[in-house]
Design an enzyme around this catalytic site. Sequence first.
Site, PDB file in Angstrom:
ATOM      1  N   HIS A   1      13.876  -8.331  -3.306  1.00 30.75           N
ATOM      2  CA  HIS A   1      14.430  -8.013  -1.985  1.00 30.75           C
ATOM      3  C   HIS A   1      14.324  -9.198  -1.041  1.00 30.75           C
ATOM      4  O   HIS A   1      13.584 -10.153  -1.293  1.00 30.75           O
ATOM      5  CB  HIS A   1      13.766  -6.764  -1.394  1.00 30.75           C
ATOM      6  CG  HIS A   1      12.284  -6.877  -1.225  1.00 30.75           C
ATOM      7  ND1 HIS A   1      11.409  -6.738  -2.278  1.00 30.75           N
ATOM      8  CD2 HIS A   1      11.522  -7.125  -0.135  1.00 30.75           C
ATOM      9  CE1 HIS A   1      10.172  -6.887  -1.834  1.00 30.75           C
ATOM     10  NE2 HIS A   1      10.203  -7.129  -0.539  1.00 30.75           N
TER      11      HIS A   1
ATOM     12  N   ASP B   1       7.203  -8.360  -4.062  1.00 28.86           N
ATOM     13  CA  ASP B   1       5.965  -8.278  -3.287  1.00 28.86           C
ATOM     14  C   ASP B   1       4.723  -8.603  -4.104  1.00 28.86           C
ATOM     15  O   ASP B   1       4.513  -8.048  -5.189  1.00 28.86           O
ATOM     16  CB  ASP B   1       5.809  -6.874  -2.674  1.00 28.86           C
ATOM     17  CG  ASP B   1       6.793  -6.656  -1.544  1.00 28.86           C
ATOM     18  OD1 ASP B   1       7.214  -7.649  -0.916  1.00 28.86           O
ATOM     19  OD2 ASP B   1       7.145  -5.486  -1.308  1.00 28.86           O
TER      20      ASP B   1
ATOM     21  N   HIS C   1      12.378 -12.152  -2.912  1.00 27.98           N
ATOM     22  CA  HIS C   1      11.034 -12.157  -3.497  1.00 27.98           C
ATOM     23  C   HIS C   1      10.680 -10.797  -4.094  1.00 27.98           C
ATOM     24  O   HIS C   1      11.388  -9.810  -3.895  1.00 27.98           O
ATOM     25  CB  HIS C   1       9.991 -12.529  -2.439  1.00 27.98           C
ATOM     26  CG  HIS C   1       9.868 -11.491  -1.354  1.00 27.98           C
ATOM     27  ND1 HIS C   1      10.726 -11.420  -0.288  1.00 27.98           N
ATOM     28  CD2 HIS C   1       8.989 -10.468  -1.201  1.00 27.98           C
ATOM     29  CE1 HIS C   1      10.384 -10.416   0.488  1.00 27.98           C
ATOM     30  NE2 HIS C   1       9.335  -9.798  -0.047  1.00 27.98           N
TER      31      HIS C   1
ATOM     32  N   ARG D   1       4.272  -0.063   5.808  1.00 26.78           N
ATOM     33  CA  ARG D   1       4.514  -0.166   4.362  1.00 26.78           C
ATOM     34  C   ARG D   1       3.293   0.269   3.568  1.00 26.78           C
ATOM     35  O   ARG D   1       2.160  -0.011   3.949  1.00 26.78           O
ATOM     36  CB  ARG D   1       4.839  -1.620   4.018  1.00 26.78           C
ATOM     37  CG  ARG D   1       5.344  -1.826   2.613  1.00 26.78           C
ATOM     38  CD  ARG D   1       5.512  -3.294   2.291  1.00 26.78           C
ATOM     39  NE  ARG D   1       4.259  -3.837   1.788  1.00 26.78           N
ATOM     40  CZ  ARG D   1       4.089  -5.119   1.445  1.00 26.78           C
ATOM     41  NH1 ARG D   1       5.058  -5.992   1.598  1.00 26.78           N
ATOM     42  NH2 ARG D   1       2.931  -5.518   0.975  1.00 26.78           N
TER      43      ARG D   1
HETATM   44  C1  OGA Z   1       8.169  -6.242   2.699  1.00 31.75           C
HETATM   45  C2  OGA Z   1       9.423  -6.902   3.056  1.00 31.75           C
HETATM   46  C3  OGA Z   1      11.402  -6.593   4.336  1.00 31.75           C
HETATM   47  C4  OGA Z   1      11.754  -5.967   5.617  1.00 31.75           C
HETATM   48  O1  OGA Z   1       7.742  -5.361   3.442  1.00 31.75           O
HETATM   49  O2  OGA Z   1       7.628  -6.560   1.642  1.00 31.75           O
HETATM   50  O3  OGA Z   1       9.830  -7.819   2.405  1.00 31.75           O
HETATM   51  O4  OGA Z   1      12.909  -5.606   5.755  1.00 31.75           O
HETATM   52  N1  OGA Z   1      10.049  -6.374   4.078  1.00 31.75           N
HETATM   53  O5  OGA Z   1      10.902  -5.856   6.492  1.00 31.75           O
HETATM   54 MN    MN Z   2       8.591  -7.986   0.585  1.00 30.02          MN
END
Ligand code: OGA
Ligand code: MN
Length: 317
Positions: free
Chosen positions: A288, A139, A137, A303
């Site tokens: 990702h 974000d 996806h 994040r």
């Molecule tokens: C995000 C995500 C992946 C992870 O934070 O947007 O997809 O490894 N994280 O936690």
């Molecule tokens: Mn993500």
Amino acid sequence: MFGNWRCWTVYRRMKAESHEEALEKMKIEIVPTGDALGAEIRGVDLKRGLTEEQTTAMKSAWQEHLVLLIRGQQISDRELVEFSCHFGVLELAPANEFTFRGNVDMPETPPEISVISNVKVEGQPIGALGSLEADWHTDMSFMDEPPLGSILYALELPTEGGDTGFSNMYAAYESLPQDVRLRIDGLVAIHDNSLTSAGTLRKGFEQVTDVTKAPGARHPLVRTHPESGRNALFLGRRTNSYVPGLSVEESEELLDFLWAHAVQPRFTWHHKWAIGDLVMWDNRCAMHRRDPFDDTERRIMHRTQIRGDRPYYSAAA
Ligand code: OGA
Ligand code: MN
């Protein structure tokens, strides 16, 4: 008058060693992963902050490699926010939404921080995504102006699983057969807002039964990166995606083809996390995903997300 203690510290250090020596120490090293995208940045200590030279070098490395990794950091939420601010204006984590911030009240966590975690406190998740697999996806692409990038910092990790993979959407676009490129030129897709990246229904949404009516932004399938000027495939997320103007069958067939193409191993790089790792990705040209992990273990990531602009497509790019 005693204002900026950080400048004062640097001044002392510069006096103690030669100017050249001090500058040399601030140089960063860029080590590409050797895969289709990603590079490790060495020589920065985010507790000390970034110099202007380091910021400039990191920005150009980010544009070239799409995903950057910095290992071995020990930073607070505030330092994560300060670091992130070098790369743009931060998007606040939607405060009351379970999927981003958790149901748990965390007054000590700055509002820019999204918690990504499977940990529960008194039965309530403190963050998003749980321990399930998060499929490929981009974000928050269901927004009209999705974040240009996200910065993820590892605080607690399970003993195995939970690796994060990235895919290079410039390379995916450039390697498409010419007839497919011509076909998707000018098409848009719906980026569904009803499901999280881990496939669970977001609070306040109903299960989508007709993809032509899925809630979420419409974006061009090919996105021109506003800084590099290059074109990339921009797919968002597969579930409930739909290309308006096509029949559902045609749309499914086209999207299945594009998705199978875009996430081939030759376009990807996977990262196995260690505590203190910070990874930042450009949402405009990389997707990702995350592996699942054992839910009896703890994984806590913090994040930030950097405000982006409205995706557009320029045929001239
Ligand atoms: C995000 C995500 C992946 C992870 O934070 O947007 O997809 O490894 N994280 O936690
Ligand atoms: Mn993500």
